[in-house]
Design an enzyme around this catalytic site. Sequence first.
Site, PDB file in Angstrom:
ATOM      1  N   GLU A 242      35.100  16.832  -6.870  1.00 14.95           N
ATOM      2  CA  GLU A 242      36.055  16.337  -7.723  1.00 14.95           C
ATOM      3  C   GLU A 242      36.185  17.821  -8.301  1.00 14.95           C
ATOM      4  OE1 GLU A 242      37.046  13.352 -10.031  1.00 14.95           O
ATOM      5  OE2 GLU A 242      37.861  14.253 -11.344  1.00 14.95           O
ATOM      6  N   ARG A 243      35.014  18.429  -9.067  1.00 13.22           N
ATOM      7  CA  ARG A 243      34.919  19.912  -9.366  1.00 13.22           C
ATOM      8  C   ARG A 243      36.022  21.026  -9.197  1.00 13.22           C
ATOM      9  NH1 ARG A 243      29.419  17.569 -13.100  1.00 13.22           N
ATOM     10  NH2 ARG A 243      31.043  16.440 -14.087  1.00 13.22           N
TER      11      ARG A 243
END
Length: 382
Positions: A242-243
């Site tokens: 996600e990051r």
Amino acid sequence: MQFTPEHEQFRKVVATFVENEINPYVDKWEKAKIFPAHELFPKVAEIGGFGLEYDEEYGGQGADHTYTLVLMEELGRADAAGPPMGISVQATMSTPALHRFGSDELKRKYLIPAMEGRDVTSVAVSEPDAGSDVAGIKTRARRDGDHWVINGSKMWITNGSQADWICMLVRTSDEGGFQGMSQIIVPTDTPGFSVGRLIEKMGNWSSDTAELVLQDVRVPVSNTIGEVGRGFQQQMVQFQDERLTVSYSAAMGARRALERTVEYLRVREAFGRPLIANQYLRYNIAELMAECDILIEYNRSMAFRYAAGEDVSRMATNAKLKVGKLTRQVADLVVQYHGGMGYAEENWAARYARDSRIIAIGGGADEVMLRVLTAYEGMDRR
Ligand SMILES: Cc1cc2nc3c(=O)[nH]c(=O)nc-3n(C[C@H](O)[C@H](O)[C@H](O)COP(=O)(O)OP(=O)(O)OC[C@H]3O[C@@H](n4cnc5c(N)ncnc54)[C@H](O)[C@@H]3O)c2cc1C
């Protein structure tokens, strides 16, 4: 680190998809406060936007991570962040753990329809009383024979009102802390599951964000992804995906916002000349463009390293922190330099400012990134 003609070809495909399938509809979807995921996702699947890095036997594309970078960079250039956020959830947040750790049976049943865009999916970690502190979640699954019986609630869940199934992090023992959590696939047509409410937000209006309620929701134990009790650790790996992807799309989105501001300043006149003639404005834009370019290059280096098998968790933390800070500066500038039009809903700048504010909060707030970075440096030890 080099893009190939295949990367460039894929970039064009995604850019055309954004131009034809997202941008013409975003005003309507923003007003409706939801984009139709079941209509859009099969089209995402058609361009190979889901499962880029997943095995072909489970509906993936068998490509490497650098194609995810290209996908996210181009989605980041869309006219609203809501639909790209919903797509990103399915591509890189709700499905990686299933692909990495799930059983063959589970992947066939749940991953394939998601990769084909027939199913819409969510990832549910956050709760009303636990967001940054994942160890604080309370939703509990108790074992009853071959089933889990789940009770609790989840908060802020993207795609939450449209999802067919949810990758949910719950407690499966009373150990507490980081122990005793599991990731379970919860089909949303299971009795006892309900959408408590849709949350009205400052931005990302076209993305539905829901509070979910679970009351004696029975799902088979075989719906557990990977090992029972290893959910927290598996989710931490999923958070890294996600990051990375947030940084890819938001850095490109910030670059585009600055480019669009330059276009505006060329045509808007004040004091007898175009606003772009003001050195002060030009220099500030150029400085932020330089920061975007540096971050975009950092992202690309990170993507190629990740594709080559390197551990990039620290780089991903750096990038997520930087993009959260940078988009806040860019948003402030683009609104300011559009004057009254920057504050008007009819103009893109206001939407950009609203949409981009989540970047510093979601998927680990800036301060959570700083917490991780201080630990890397040993600063958290006295
Ligand atoms: C639009 C939107 C979509 C989302 N989608 C999803 C989703 O699909 N699935 C999901 O599970 N979650 C989702 N979230 C939740 C999101 O991940 C959380 O909001 C985020 O992790 C922050 O948690 P919180 O809101 O509980 O803030 P809190 O944990 O209450 O923190 C509040 C603030 O305190 C500060 N802070 C927190 N911890 C520390 C610390 N250790 N040191 C210093 N300062 C600190 C930070 O500034 C933080 O912003 C979404 C949120 C939004 C707004």
